[in-house]
Write a protein that holds these residues in place. Structure first.
Motif, short mmCIF file in Angstrom:
data_model
loop_
_atom_site.label_atom_id
_atom_site.label_comp_id
_atom_site.label_asym_id
_atom_site.label_seq_id
_atom_site.Cartn_x
_atom_site.Cartn_y
_atom_site.Cartn_z
N SER A 134 0.83 -1.22 0.00
CA SER A 134 0.00 0.00 0.00
C SER A 134 0.86 1.26 0.00
N LEU B 134 -1.60 3.06 -3.57
CA LEU B 134 -2.42 1.87 -3.71
C LEU B 134 -3.00 1.48 -2.36
N GLY B 135 -3.96 0.59 -2.39
CA GLY B 135 -4.47 0.03 -1.15
C GLY B 135 -5.65 0.77 -0.61
N GLU B 136 -5.91 0.48 0.66
CA GLU B 136 -7.14 0.93 1.29
C GLU B 136 -7.39 2.43 1.15
N THR C 55 -7.65 1.11 -6.02
CA THR C 55 -7.65 -0.35 -6.09
C THR C 55 -7.43 -0.77 -7.54
N SER D 95 -7.25 -3.55 -10.70
CA SER D 95 -7.90 -4.80 -11.10
C SER D 95 -6.84 -5.90 -11.09
N ARG E 179 -2.84 -5.41 -11.40
CA ARG E 179 -1.93 -5.82 -10.33
C ARG E 179 -0.81 -6.70 -10.88
N PRO F 149 -18.03 0.67 -1.01
CA PRO F 149 -17.15 -0.46 -0.74
C PRO F 149 -17.67 -1.30 0.42
#
Lengths: 582, 632
Positions: A427, A470-472, A476, A478, A482, B124
């Protein structure tokens, strides 16, 4: 075994002086505090004797003021010291744990899930910290307060038997805390677990909402979720029953003590065997002792809990890394390094079956090796042995004529770039992910790798380009994106050996073709190993091996393999003809 | 300013909503209130009794021990009362609170599952889970902590002040000077403490997230030899957390100690004032004694009420979030005139008539689409991501509504079929089959106990999942751990096929159902597909052409339109996009690889909208007479 208590004792030996000063301050604070009822008692006596003057009132008030300030300041300093010791312990231990985690190998991680390991880092460390910070603080506080209170009472000529009788109900407090405490804890753990179960259920239901809706089973799912909710309620109420009993019981015992004091002390005061001042002081002392006695019970519980945690932590730190660099390990000269696998057979620890049997390979620089086979045929195992994620049997894998276990880990891993199937990314920014092996690399190099992996255009489509997180808390990607980012990370290394472990499976056929072509072009003079399900990804390889149940069942080029009857030709047929076969 | 008004308004709605849940428990709340009053009274009268003992007996030199015993007896009675009623009060309150929270949780979950698919595409699932679990848990702490504290500590404070007034008015008035000072300290400290607390929590969760991620990516770290760099990053985060933690501790110690000292200070103050008053014989000594005890007790409730401030705030935020969910309505609603369709009579004819569709962002995904599928026909759909394949499916299932045109089944517009019935008519198999933690039986019948075991087993035999299941430890009763992580992708897919057999939809959709399978498993699935699609209208979306080559008809989609249509052979003969896709999947493309590199970028699977007319090599001509007859 000697290291059994290592973590904590070595830490305390290191920081004993902070501890000592913390405890000293705490003791001093409590000594002051224990004089507080005494001052009021004397005040009462003076009053009764009629000797009270404006000066004595002022003196008493000032004495109380002094006690209040001294207790607050000294106690505060002591508390802070001890908290500091606890938090530093927490920091050092976590640091050590993380360092240890980076050394442990695949075998360890296959047995220990992330959740379990996290609970070492979070819960166990916290529990030990609590016992050495809060535990020490409260024990010092409580024992000092109790002892000095009793000492002062004895000095003021309150008869010892009266003290004993008055505080006797209080003596049950630590016993009760130790008795009920664990039950409360286990019930509150039940509550936590049922909360976890509900969260898990919600996670499951929302994850599968498409299925739920498609089969129109919303009602059943509501019922299923409702059951987890009811379980929480039941567990909560079970917890409340015991905890509110406990919460009411402790003050009740304090009150009982006061009843005794009132009756017995009052009687003695009436009959003149106890001064009124001492009677007043006694009631105040009894009140003062409720909290410390409860604290002692708490400390006993905390220490019991933390002993188990400490043991777990020490056991974890005592685990030996599976992959150890030899003292005499040297670097490889990657120039013209030939990779050879000699009659390699391998069995996973704890597994009865051989995962690989009699594998032999020779890979010259600049050549490409293709590996095909079903799930479980041993493809990934072979890669793990090449990377020395597991130790291969002695002499089975050699690079440039040197056995892998004699090569320094740094040199080995700098020489091999690996692209996993799952496209694991961190992330952080896309740039940091691609430049993972050297975070300071020029952006131009990162962009070049991104171009090669056919991901550049997608990245430029994000608002922050290569600096997109990237990450939470970010974007995000696909599955295909990735995989291609992970591919860029591997390409970026420009390593002598590149291993693609089914790395383009989520990429569509057209893009896959472009990627494979690019790899062939830019890695003309380097070694590449391609594992794939799809024949199209590896048909150009200089040599293709077909693995089945851990054995090489076929080897050759695309053309020679097609000409043979066997798995390869069959796979090719399936992929070409589709369902018409079988 | 306008924002705060909004905020207050939504607060009001949320509290009103909460009250409606609390209403059925009015009696319990009244009982709690009663218990609290008794418990507090019993608690606070205790020092008063000691005062009586001192002033009326000991000071006066009253030698009769019997009154003293009576006082001690009353004291005992009071403490028993306190014990019993404190216990009852906690239990009653928690009972009501837990029932309310449980009701809200169930209602919230029900409400969320009622939402349309568009909602789940937009929101989400992580945040939905947070609402259902953490937000409701905060609400729980509102009942177990905030409400209790406000009632109990608030009343205690009032009682103490009343008692103090009763004992001596002047002394009490002096003591009340303290209240603004206490409030000032509490308020100024609390907001700072909340800040330090939040910073610490954030740093902690970052630390946890970092460790969790690094643990799961440890192999990558080791293979790239990045242990040192990651350790350095960990140490940074660890240090940041440590620092914020120490700051929090410093603040807390400082606050608690100042509060303590303030308490001691006021005792000294009272002693001085009261001592002088006693000296001037204005008050008896017992009053002073009681005062000293009360003034110490005075601080406890204030301290614990201010501690609840944080909880109250987060409870308010959670409540607002929960009620804002309650206020969202499903976007797709059953039409008023929707009529039940007899599922057994449905034949499975599908018609897309001049369909136009865009997601909420307004970019049209399907421009103008006509597709007519006969009952029992098998249609293959290919095209890049973003071509509109999945949207087509979503429209058919009515996860979304069309903007123009219509989608109908057997001539009935899907908007006129109740969603519940519609969803039962259509079976969907996705790329990632979704399994639940539960037995194989329950996974196939989706926990619907009206479906018999025998039916489930028969379905499994039909799709060839039987051998697989028999290999498992407890056969059909094997409980799948972590959503079937022990099964291969192909095995999981077989189970989802068995679901289709059990639920018997009239129309079957496979959305990339074979994308993640190796060739061997794909064969198994192909065989199962032949069984499952028997007698059903079937739509198959696939990346891999092998899955759809035998379809009665294949349609090729590009940018929301059907560009090619026909059987496998017809499309190959056409020499268009399909033919090119086919060649690539076979790897026979060398002859023009250089030429195509740039154009092929357009086929990037993740970029729907960038593709434009530059794709010169691709035939855009649709096959005119594509409708080919069904084999069945």
């Amino acid at each position: 075994m000697g290291s059994g208590r290592g973590l904590l004792t070595s830490y305390i030996r290191d920081k004993w002086y902070i501890y000592a000063s913390g405890i000293t301050f705490t003791i001093a604070a409590n000594l002051f505090q224990s004089y507080y009822p005494k001052v009021l008692g004397n005040f009462t006596d003076e009053l009764q004797k009629g000797g009270l003057t404006k000066e004595t009132v002022l003196d008493a008030s000032l004495a109380l003021l002094l006690i209040g300030l001294a207790y607050g300041i000294l106690g505060g300093i002591g508390q802070f010291h001890i908290m500091y010791v606890g938090r530093t312990f927490e920091k050092f231990t976590r640091q050590r744990l993380f360092g240890h985690f980076t050394k442990l190998g695949e075998q360890f991680y296959s047995k220990n899930g992330v959740g379990k390991l996290l609970s070492y880092v979070m819960n166990d460390v916290t529990t030990v910290r609590e016992s050495i910070a809060m535990g020490v603080n409260q024990t010092a506080n409580a024992t000092m307060l109790i002892f000095s209170a009793i000492a002062v009472m004895l000095l003021s000529a309150i008869p010892w038997y009266l003290i004993l009788i008055c505080i006797s109900p209080l003596l049950f407090i630590p016993w009760i805390v130790v008795r009920i405490g664990p039950t409360i804890r286990s019930r509150s753990k039940d509550v936590q677990e049922s909360l976890g179960a509900m969260t898990e259920s919600a996670e499951e239901q929302f994850g599968g909402i498409r299925v739920t809706k498609k089969f129109a089973v919303e009602d059943i799912m509501n019922l299923r979720f409702g059951r987890t909710v009811d379980r929480i309620k039941d567990n909560q109420l079970r917890l409340v029953r015991i905890s509110s009993y406990f919460q009411a019981l402790i003050p009740f015992l304090g009150a009982l003590s006061l009843v005794v004091t009132l009756a017995f002390g009052g009687y003695m005061a009436l009959s003149g065997r106890l001064s009124l001042g001492n009677f007043v002081a006694l009631t105040l002392y009894v009140r003062m002792m409720v909290n410390p006695l409860q604290a002692i019970g708490n400390v006993i519980n905390t220490i019991q809990r933390s002993r188990a945690s400490l043991e777990r932590l020490n056991d974890l730190l005592a685990k030996q890394p599976e992959i150890v660099e030899k003292e005499l390990a040297a670097d490889v000269d990657w120039q013209n390094a030939v990779l050879t696998v000699n009659d390699l057979s391998f069995t996973y620890p704890d597994s009865p079956k051989e995962a690989l049997q009699h594998i032999s390979l020779r890979l010259e620089p600049g050549k490409t090796l293709g590996i095909v086979g079903r799930t479980g045929s041993g493809k990934t195992t072979l890669v793990k042995l090449l990377l020395r994620v597991y130790d291969p049997p002695a002499g089975a894998v050699e690079i440039d004529g040197r056995v892998v276990s004699d090569i320094s880990l740094e040199s080995l891993r700098a020489g091999i770039a690996y692209v996993p199937q799952d496209g694991f990314l961190f992330s952080t920014t896309i740039r940091d992910n691609i430049a993972f092996y050297r975070r300071t690399a020029d952006l131009a190099l990162v962009e070049k790798a991104a171009h090669e992996a056919q991901i550049h255009e997608s990245i430029m489509g994000f608002p922050d380009g290569f600096d997109t997180k990237l990450g939470e808390r970010g974007v995000t990607l696909s599955g295909g994106q990735r995989q291609r980012t992970a591919l860029a990370r591997g390409m970026m290394m420009e390593a002598p050996i590149l291993i693609l472990d089914d790395s383009v499976s989520a990429v569509d056929a057209v893009t896959e073709t472009v990627i494979i072509d690019t790899i062939r072009r830019v890695r003309e003079d380097k070694t590449t190993i391609i594992i794939a399900h799809r024949i199209s990804a590896l048909k150009h390889a200089d040599e293709i091996i077909v693995l089945d149940e851990g054995r090489i069942v076929q080897r050759g080029t695309h053309e020679t393999l097609l000409a043979q009857e066997g798995i390869y030709a069959m796979l090719h047929a399936i992929q070409e003809e589709g369902s018409s076969v079988g | 300013m306008a924002k705060t008004v909004d905020y207050n308004a939504s607060n009001k709605v949320a509290y009103k909503g909460l009250m409606s849940y609390a209403k059925p428990h009015t009696k319990t709340f009244l009982a709690v209130f009663g218990c609290i009053i008794v418990a507090i009274t019993a608690d606070l009268l205790q020092p008063y009794l000691v005062k009586v003992a001192i002033d009326d007996h000991l000071m006066k030199g009253d030698k009769s021990a019997s009154t003293l015993l009576v006082i001690a007896g009353i004291y005992l009675l009071l403490s028993v009362c306190g014990f019993v009623f404190t216990y009852l009060q906690n239990n009653f309150l928690q009972n009501a609170g837990q029932s309310i929270v449980a009701a809200i949780r169930k209602q919230l979950f029900r409400h969320i599952t009622r939402q349309s698919m568009s909602y789940f595409d937009r929101v989400p699932s992580g945040s939905l889970i947070t609402h259902v679990s953490s937000d409701t848990e905060t609400l729980n702490s509102f009942f177990s902590q905030v409400l209790l504290s406000v009632l109990r500590d608030g009343l205690t404070l009032v009682f103490i002040i009343a008692l103090m007034f009763h004992l001596d008015v002047r002394l009490t008035l002096y003591c009340l000077i303290l209240i603004p000072i206490i409030a000032l300290i509490a308020i100024s400290f609390r907001s700072y403490m909340r800040m330090t607390y939040q910073i610490t929590r954030t740093n902690l969760s970052r630390l946890v997230a970092f460790v969790a991620e690094n643990l799961s990516g440890m192999r990558i770290i080791q293979v790239f030899h990045q242990e040192k760099e990651q350790q350095r990053q960990f140490d940074d985060r660890n240090q940041t957390y440590f620092k914020s933690n120490m700051r929090e501790i410093r603040t807390n110690v400082l606050f608690n100690r100042s509060f303590d000292m303030l308490g001691n200070l006021s005792v000294a103050f009272v002693t001085w004032l009261g001592g002088n008053a006693v000296l001037g014989h204005m008050i008896p000594f017992g009053v002073l004694f009681a005062f000293i005890t009360y003034i110490r007790q005075f601080f406890q409730p204030i301290n614990s009420i201010t501690q609840q401030w944080n909880t109250l705030q987060s409870a308010t935020v959670s409540m607002n979030r929960i009620w804002s969910i309650f206020e969202t309505n499903p976007e797709v609603q059953d039409a008023k005139g929707a009529r039940e369709v007899d599922a057994s009579q449905v034949r499975g004819k599908i018609d897309f008539d001049r369909v136009k569709f865009a997601y909420s962002d307004g970019v049209p995904v399907i421009h103008h689409l006509d597709l007519h599928v006969k009952a029992g026909e098998m249609i293959g759909i290919v095209g890049t991501t973003g071509a509109g394949k999945s949207s087509l499916i979503s429209l058919l299932c009515r996860f979304y509504d069309v903007q123009q045109g219509s989608v109908s089944i057997d001539g009935t517009d899907v908007r006129n079929i109740p969603q519940h019935t519609l969803h039962r008519l259509i079976g969907l198999v996705q790329q990632e089959p979704y399994l639940y933690s539960g037995s194989i039986i329950d996974n196939v019948r989706l926990f619907d106990e009206t479906i018999s075991r025998e039916r489930v087993m028969k379905a499994c035999r039909m799709v060839g999942a039987d051998t697989l299941v028999m290999r498992m430890k407890d056969g059909y009763d094997t409980v799948l751990s972590e959503r079937g992580s022990g099964l291969s992708a192909g095995e999981r897919q077989l189970i989802s096929f068995a679901r289709i057999i059990v639920f018997q939809p009239k129309i079957l959709i496979l959305d990339e159902a074979t994308a993640n399978l190796d060739s061997h498993s794909e064969q198994l699935i192909q065989r199962a597909l032949a069984v499952v699609s028997e007698g059903r209208t079937t739509l198959v979306i696939a990346h891999r052409l092998s899955t759809i080559m035998n379809a009665d008809r294949i349609i090729v989609m590009r940018q929301g339109e059907i560009v090619e249509e026909g059987t496998h052979r017809q499309l190959l003969a056409l020499g268009g996009y399909y033919e090119e896709l086919y060649r690539h999947s076979q790897g026979e493309h060398e002859e023009h690889e250089e030429l195509e590199l740039d154009e092929l970028e357009d086929f990037d699977d993740d970029e729907p909208s960038t593709a434009n007319a530059s794709a010169g090599g691709i035939a855009a001509a649709a096959s005119p007479g594509g409708g080919c007859s069904s084999r069945r």
